[in-house]
Design a protein around this motif. Structure first.
Motif, PDB file in Angstrom:
ATOM      1  N   LEU A 148       0.841  -1.201   0.000  1.00  0.00           N
ATOM      2  CA  LEU A 148       0.000   0.000   0.000  1.00  0.00           C
ATOM      3  C   LEU A 148       0.871   1.243   0.000  1.00  0.00           C
ATOM      4  CD1 LEU A 148      -2.497  -1.029   2.829  1.00  0.00           C
ATOM      5  CD2 LEU A 148      -2.968  -0.992   0.385  1.00  0.00           C
ATOM      6  N   THR A 149       0.537   2.171  -0.868  1.00  0.00           N
ATOM      7  CA  THR A 149       1.137   3.500  -0.830  1.00  0.00           C
ATOM      8  C   THR A 149      -0.031   4.482  -0.825  1.00  0.00           C
ATOM      9  OG1 THR A 149       1.237   3.813  -3.216  1.00  0.00           O
ATOM     10  CG2 THR A 149       3.121   2.707  -2.184  1.00  0.00           C
ATOM     11  N   GLN A 150       0.255   5.740  -0.710  1.00  0.00           N
ATOM     12  CA  GLN A 150      -0.830   6.726  -0.737  1.00  0.00           C
ATOM     13  C   GLN A 150      -1.486   6.797  -2.107  1.00  0.00           C
ATOM     14  OE1 GLN A 150       1.079  10.296   0.761  1.00  0.00           O
ATOM     15  NE2 GLN A 150       0.125   9.972   2.763  1.00  0.00           N
ATOM     16  N   GLN A 151      -0.749   6.395  -3.148  1.00  0.00           N
ATOM     17  CA  GLN A 151      -1.281   6.497  -4.509  1.00  0.00           C
ATOM     18  C   GLN A 151      -1.974   5.227  -4.988  1.00  0.00           C
ATOM     19  OE1 GLN A 151       1.971   7.557  -3.823  1.00  0.00           O
ATOM     20  NE2 GLN A 151       1.288   9.683  -3.674  1.00  0.00           N
ATOM     21  N   LYS A 152      -1.504   4.067  -4.539  1.00  0.00           N
ATOM     22  CA  LYS A 152      -2.089   2.859  -5.119  1.00  0.00           C
ATOM     23  C   LYS A 152      -1.873   1.636  -4.244  1.00  0.00           C
ATOM     24  CE  LYS A 152       0.944   0.655  -8.336  1.00  0.00           C
ATOM     25  NZ  LYS A 152       1.297   0.433  -9.713  1.00  0.00           N
ATOM     26  N   VAL A 153      -2.624   0.601  -4.597  1.00  0.00           N
ATOM     27  CA  VAL A 153      -2.523  -0.707  -3.961  1.00  0.00           C
ATOM     28  C   VAL A 153      -1.952  -1.656  -5.002  1.00  0.00           C
ATOM     29  CG1 VAL A 153      -3.803  -2.635  -2.972  1.00  0.00           C
ATOM     30  CG2 VAL A 153      -4.553  -0.295  -2.523  1.00  0.00           C
ATOM     31  N   THR A 154      -0.913  -2.386  -4.618  1.00  0.00           N
ATOM     32  CA  THR A 154      -0.365  -3.420  -5.490  1.00  0.00           C
ATOM     33  C   THR A 154      -0.621  -4.762  -4.824  1.00  0.00           C
ATOM     34  OG1 THR A 154       1.370  -1.914  -6.214  1.00  0.00           O
ATOM     35  CG2 THR A 154       1.693  -4.246  -6.672  1.00  0.00           C
ATOM     36  N   TYR A 155      -1.273  -5.643  -5.561  1.00  0.00           N
ATOM     37  CA  TYR A 155      -1.633  -6.955  -5.030  1.00  0.00           C
ATOM     38  C   TYR A 155      -0.982  -8.017  -5.887  1.00  0.00           C
ATOM     39  CZ  TYR A 155      -4.472 -10.929  -3.559  1.00  0.00           C
ATOM     40  OH  TYR A 155      -4.885 -12.153  -3.069  1.00  0.00           O
ATOM     41  N   GLN A 156      -0.316  -8.958  -5.245  1.00  0.00           N
ATOM     42  CA  GLN A 156       0.277 -10.088  -5.963  1.00  0.00           C
ATOM     43  C   GLN A 156      -0.296 -11.376  -5.391  1.00  0.00           C
ATOM     44  OE1 GLN A 156       4.524  -9.714  -5.440  1.00  0.00           O
ATOM     45  NE2 GLN A 156       4.730  -8.581  -7.333  1.00  0.00           N
ATOM     46  N   LEU A 157      -0.728 -12.228  -6.273  1.00  0.00           N
ATOM     47  CA  LEU A 157      -1.219 -13.546  -5.889  1.00  0.00           C
ATOM     48  C   LEU A 157      -0.353 -14.555  -6.616  1.00  0.00           C
ATOM     49  CD1 LEU A 157      -3.312 -15.346  -4.491  1.00  0.00           C
ATOM     50  CD2 LEU A 157      -4.764 -15.050  -6.491  1.00  0.00           C
ATOM     51  N   GLN A 158       0.262 -15.427  -5.851  1.00  0.00           N
ATOM     52  CA  GLN A 158       1.140 -16.435  -6.432  1.00  0.00           C
ATOM     53  C   GLN A 158       0.713 -17.814  -5.945  1.00  0.00           C
ATOM     54  OE1 GLN A 158       5.023 -15.095  -5.176  1.00  0.00           O
ATOM     55  NE2 GLN A 158       5.088 -13.490  -6.716  1.00  0.00           N
ATOM     56  N   ILE A 159       1.152 -18.813  -6.642  1.00  0.00           N
ATOM     57  CA  ILE A 159       0.863 -20.177  -6.222  1.00  0.00           C
ATOM     58  C   ILE A 159       2.170 -20.913  -5.993  1.00  0.00           C
ATOM     59  CG2 ILE A 159      -1.403 -20.367  -7.298  1.00  0.00           C
ATOM     60  CD1 ILE A 159      -0.072 -21.816  -9.648  1.00  0.00           C
ATOM     61  N   SER A 160       2.116 -21.820  -5.064  1.00  0.00           N
ATOM     62  CA  SER A 160       3.279 -22.653  -4.779  1.00  0.00           C
ATOM     63  C   SER A 160       2.924 -24.084  -5.175  1.00  0.00           C
ATOM     64  CB  SER A 160       3.613 -22.597  -3.292  1.00  0.00           C
ATOM     65  OG  SER A 160       4.693 -23.468  -3.006  1.00  0.00           O
ATOM     66  N   VAL A 161       3.682 -24.598  -6.100  1.00  0.00           N
ATOM     67  CA  VAL A 161       3.473 -25.968  -6.544  1.00  0.00           C
ATOM     68  C   VAL A 161       4.849 -26.646  -6.562  1.00  0.00           C
ATOM     69  CG1 VAL A 161       2.496 -27.463  -8.329  1.00  0.00           C
ATOM     70  CG2 VAL A 161       1.570 -25.165  -8.004  1.00  0.00           C
ATOM     71  N   PRO A 162       5.303 -27.122  -5.396  1.00  0.00           N
ATOM     72  CA  PRO A 162       6.646 -27.712  -5.316  1.00  0.00           C
ATOM     73  C   PRO A 162       6.894 -28.816  -6.342  1.00  0.00           C
ATOM     74  CG  PRO A 162       5.690 -27.493  -3.128  1.00  0.00           C
ATOM     75  CD  PRO A 162       4.614 -27.150  -4.113  1.00  0.00           C
ATOM     76  N   ALA A 163       5.865 -29.553  -6.683  1.00  0.00           N
ATOM     77  CA  ALA A 163       6.034 -30.650  -7.643  1.00  0.00           C
ATOM     78  C   ALA A 163       6.408 -30.140  -9.030  1.00  0.00           C
ATOM     79  CB  ALA A 163       4.751 -31.472  -7.721  1.00  0.00           C
ATOM     80  N   LEU A 164       6.131 -28.866  -9.316  1.00  0.00           N
ATOM     81  CA  LEU A 164       6.442 -28.307 -10.630  1.00  0.00           C
ATOM     82  C   LEU A 164       7.789 -27.619 -10.674  1.00  0.00           C
ATOM     83  CD1 LEU A 164       2.996 -26.806 -11.631  1.00  0.00           C
ATOM     84  CD2 LEU A 164       3.912 -29.055 -12.137  1.00  0.00           C
ATOM     85  N   LEU A 165       8.418 -27.454  -9.534  1.00  0.00           N
ATOM     86  CA  LEU A 165       9.693 -26.730  -9.479  1.00  0.00           C
ATOM     87  C   LEU A 165      10.863 -27.649  -9.785  1.00  0.00           C
ATOM     88  CD1 LEU A 165       9.023 -24.530  -6.355  1.00  0.00           C
ATOM     89  CD2 LEU A 165       8.725 -23.930  -8.744  1.00  0.00           C
TER      90      LEU A 165
END
Length: 165
Positions: A148-165
């Motif tokens: 969060l900043t005064q100007q904007k919200v940055t949202y990140q959604l990630q997935i963890s799939v250890p079997a794919l790494l």
């Protein structure tokens, strides 16, 4: 006699290879819209917290007071991600069925070349592996981050799939 002639013409047109080919391509075009529509919905869901800072804060809250909202959000994320990867597999299968009708033609040769080209991309391999993981093993573990900043919200959604790494 006129009705019989019209019936024969209608049957001839509906059984014509061009009419049948057109119908196959129209169904394939509809199949293409399935993953595209799911992806649009998934994008909208992921972009939601950047448009609504209350939602963004509730999604990262660990106070227990927003558990129902978090669960609903991540359930919808799981549903849409599953639909996207499953529908991509469906589109691949349906495209393969239509393309096989053109074996031995330049069209099929071009299709085969492009399949090999796209199949070599790391993103294509990831989507295929993610699809197989989600359909046969488990849903991935999502995690998120909000800035969060005064100007904007940055949202990140990630997935963890250890079997794919």
């Amino acid at each position: 006699m006129n009705a019989r002639l019209q019936e024969l013409r209608s049957k001839a047109i509906s059984e014509h290879p061009g009419t049948r080919g057109h119908a196959r391509w129209a169904r394939l075009r509809r199949t293409h819209e399935v993953p595209a529509g799911n992806l649009r919905e998934l994008d909208k869901l992921i972009e939601g917290p950047e448009q609504d800072w209350h939602l963004a804060l509730n999604l990262v809250s660990n106070t227990g007071s927003h558990d129902a909202e978090q669960e609903a959000y991540f359930n919808e994320f799981d549903r849409l991600l599953h639909n996207v990867v499953a529908a991509i597999g469906t589109l691949i299968d349906h495209t393969r069925v239509v393309a096989r009708r053109y074996e031995g033609t330049p069209c099929y040769d071009e299709y085969t070349r492009r399949v090999q080209q796209v199949g070599a991309l790391p993103a294509a391999r990831f989507v295929k592996d993610l699809r197989n993981y989600m359909l046969h093993q488990s849903l991935p573990a999502p995690y998120n981050q909000v800035n969060l900043t005064q100007q904007k919200v940055t949202y990140q959604l990630q997935i963890s799939v250890p079997a794919l790494l």
